[in-house]
Design an enzyme around this catalytic site. Structure first.
Site, PDB file in Angstrom:
ATOM      1  N   GLN A 236      -6.363  18.208  41.316  1.00 45.94           N
ATOM      2  CA  GLN A 236      -6.933  18.175  39.960  1.00 45.94           C
ATOM      3  C   GLN A 236      -8.459  18.068  39.981  1.00 45.94           C
ATOM      4  OE1 GLN A 236      -3.912  15.028  38.585  1.00 45.94           O
ATOM      5  NE2 GLN A 236      -4.327  16.140  36.719  1.00 45.94           N
TER       6      GLN A 236
ATOM      7  N   CYS B 266      -1.143  14.659  30.748  1.00 41.02           N
ATOM      8  CA  CYS B 266      -1.775  15.135  31.984  1.00 41.02           C
ATOM      9  C   CYS B 266      -3.245  15.392  31.707  1.00 41.02           C
ATOM     10  CB  CYS B 266      -1.093  16.420  32.466  1.00 41.02           C
ATOM     11  SG  CYS B 266      -1.772  17.061  34.006  1.00 41.02           S
ATOM     12  N   LEU B 267      -4.102  14.897  32.592  1.00 42.23           N
ATOM     13  CA  LEU B 267      -5.544  15.073  32.394  1.00 42.23           C
ATOM     14  C   LEU B 267      -5.945  16.550  32.530  1.00 42.23           C
ATOM     15  CD1 LEU B 267      -6.685  11.919  34.405  1.00 42.23           C
ATOM     16  CD2 LEU B 267      -6.508  12.164  31.909  1.00 42.23           C
TER      17      LEU B 267
ATOM     18  N   GLY C 100      -2.996   8.162  36.842  1.00 37.84           N
ATOM     19  CA  GLY C 100      -2.752   8.828  38.120  1.00 37.84           C
ATOM     20  C   GLY C 100      -3.645  10.059  38.231  1.00 37.84           C
TER      21      GLY C 100
ATOM     22  N   HIS D 225       5.392  12.942  38.735  1.00 34.94           N
ATOM     23  CA  HIS D 225       4.438  13.816  38.040  1.00 34.94           C
ATOM     24  C   HIS D 225       3.313  14.230  39.001  1.00 34.94           C
ATOM     25  CE1 HIS D 225       1.777  14.749  34.396  1.00 34.94           C
ATOM     26  NE2 HIS D 225       0.896  14.699  35.389  1.00 34.94           N
ATOM     27  N   GLU D 226       2.780  13.237  39.742  1.00 33.52           N
ATOM     28  CA  GLU D 226       1.663  13.540  40.660  1.00 33.52           C
ATOM     29  C   GLU D 226       2.142  14.380  41.842  1.00 33.52           C
ATOM     30  OE1 GLU D 226      -1.168  13.053  39.533  1.00 33.52           O
ATOM     31  OE2 GLU D 226      -0.633  11.667  37.951  1.00 33.52           O
TER      32      GLU D 226
ATOM     33  N   HIS E  25       2.106  17.913  41.092  1.00 33.85           N
ATOM     34  CA  HIS E  25       0.778  18.550  41.244  1.00 33.85           C
ATOM     35  C   HIS E  25       0.586  19.068  42.672  1.00 33.85           C
ATOM     36  CE1 HIS E  25      -1.261  17.966  37.424  1.00 33.85           C
ATOM     37  NE2 HIS E  25      -0.976  16.685  37.393  1.00 33.85           N
TER      38      HIS E  25
HETATM   39  O1  K1U Z   1      -3.097  14.165  34.958  1.00 33.26           O
HETATM   40  C1  K1U Z   1      -2.488  13.283  35.531  1.00 33.26           C
HETATM   41  O2  K1U Z   1      -1.751  13.546  36.458  1.00 33.26           O
HETATM   42  C2  K1U Z   1      -2.658  11.872  35.052  1.00 33.26           C
HETATM   43  C3  K1U Z   1      -1.632  11.453  34.006  1.00 33.26           C
HETATM   44  C4  K1U Z   1      -0.529  10.708  34.704  1.00 33.26           C
HETATM   45  C5  K1U Z   1       0.747  10.510  33.939  1.00 33.26           C
HETATM   46  C6  K1U Z   1       0.777  10.016  32.666  1.00 33.26           C
HETATM   47  C7  K1U Z   1       1.977   9.816  31.999  1.00 33.26           C
HETATM   48  C8  K1U Z   1       3.146  10.119  32.634  1.00 33.26           C
HETATM   49  C9  K1U Z   1       3.121  10.641  33.891  1.00 33.26           C
HETATM   50  C10 K1U Z   1       1.925  10.825  34.557  1.00 33.26           C
HETATM   51  C11 K1U Z   1      -2.355  10.555  33.004  1.00 33.26           C
HETATM   52  O3  K1U Z   1      -2.864   9.547  33.345  1.00 33.26           O
HETATM   53  S1  K1U Z   1      -2.419  11.072  31.355  1.00 33.26           S
HETATM   54  C12 K1U Z   1      -3.256   9.739  30.544  1.00 33.26           C
HETATM   55  C13 K1U Z   1      -2.417   8.533  30.359  1.00 33.26           C
HETATM   56  O4  K1U Z   1      -1.215   8.580  30.507  1.00 33.26           O
HETATM   57  C14 K1U Z   1      -3.042   7.239  29.995  1.00 33.26           C
HETATM   58  C15 K1U Z   1      -4.384   7.120  29.775  1.00 33.26           C
HETATM   59  C16 K1U Z   1      -4.941   5.892  29.437  1.00 33.26           C
HETATM   60  C17 K1U Z   1      -4.145   4.781  29.303  1.00 33.26           C
HETATM   61  C18 K1U Z   1      -2.797   4.882  29.513  1.00 33.26           C
HETATM   62  C19 K1U Z   1      -2.239   6.110  29.867  1.00 33.26           C
HETATM   63 ZN    ZN Z   2      -1.009  15.606  35.643  1.00 33.45          ZN
END
Ligand code: K1U
Ligand code: ZN
Length: 175
Positions: free
Chosen positions: A55, A98-99, A50, A140-141, A144
């Site tokens: 972001q 979270c990225l 997401g 979560h998004e 943000h």
């Molecule tokens: O930063 C963000 O908002 C993105 C975040 C979204 C998220 C992840 C987990 C729970 C709630 C929201 C991510 O994508 S973090 C990376 C991640 O979860 C992932 C990356 C590669 C493969 C699978 C998962």
């Molecule tokens: Zn995030």
């Protein structure tokens, strides 16, 4: 399409943007679709599941998401001006990442199910139910869009430790 830089919490200027409340979108037009295309490309490259527009430094109420597993066909989703119309009392705990807070993962408790409305890529109104990872990710998004990070749901001690680690890791990778 182009890759955008993802703002991170090791940078003070980035934090100031990430803490902003994003503005509603007035029209789903080609300029907005170009932003959504860039966001999707940036999210896939990260990689993530997401991404909210803030972001990548654009504080507007736009989210992209793809919950397809590795090897499955891509399932990109676009959310413009999302709103929750219902949240369950039942809660669900998930280990989030979270990225914008790289390499930090911790458990967050949120409503297990939600109902939401949003405009899609074509600007059409959609009403949907979400549960499981979809419910976790959209909440979560959405946070943000309100200037809230998942670490804001943690204890002060855990949040401060997380911020310290992200800053230390950024210094090490810059050296
Ligand atoms: O930063 C963000 O908002 C993105 C975040 C979204 C998220 C992840 C987990 C729970 C709630 C929201 C991510 O994508 S973090 C990376 C991640 O979860 C992932 C990356 C590669 C493969 C699978 C998962
Ligand atoms: Zn995030």
């Amino acid at each position: 399409m182009s890759l955008r830089r993802i703002l991170t919490v090791d940078n003070r200027a980035d934090i100031a943007v990430l803490k902003q409340v994003s503005k509603p979108v007035e029209a789903v037009d080609d300029a907005l679709r170009a932003l959504m295309d860039d966001m999707l490309e940036t999210m896939y490259a990260a990689p993530g599941i997401g991404l909210a527009a803030v972001q990548v430094g654009e504080p507007v109420r736009v989210i992209v998401m793809d919950l397809a597993r590795e090897g499955e066909e891509k399932q990109p989703r676009f959310f413009v001006n999302p709103q929750f119309t219902w949240k369950s009392e039942e809660l669900f705990v998930y280990e989030e990442g979270c990225l914008s807070v790289p390499e930090i993962y911790d458990e967050v408790e949120r409503p297990a199910k939600v109902k939401l409305t949003y405009l899609n890529y074509a600007g059409e109104k959609v009403e949907e139910d979400a549960e499981g990872l979809y419910a976790v990710c959209i909440q979560h998004e959405y946070d943000h869009l309100e200037g809230v990070l998942f670490i804001d749901h943690l204890s002060r001690l855990k949040r401060e430790r997380a911020l310290k680690k992200v800053k230390k890791d950024a210094q090490l990778s810059a050296a």
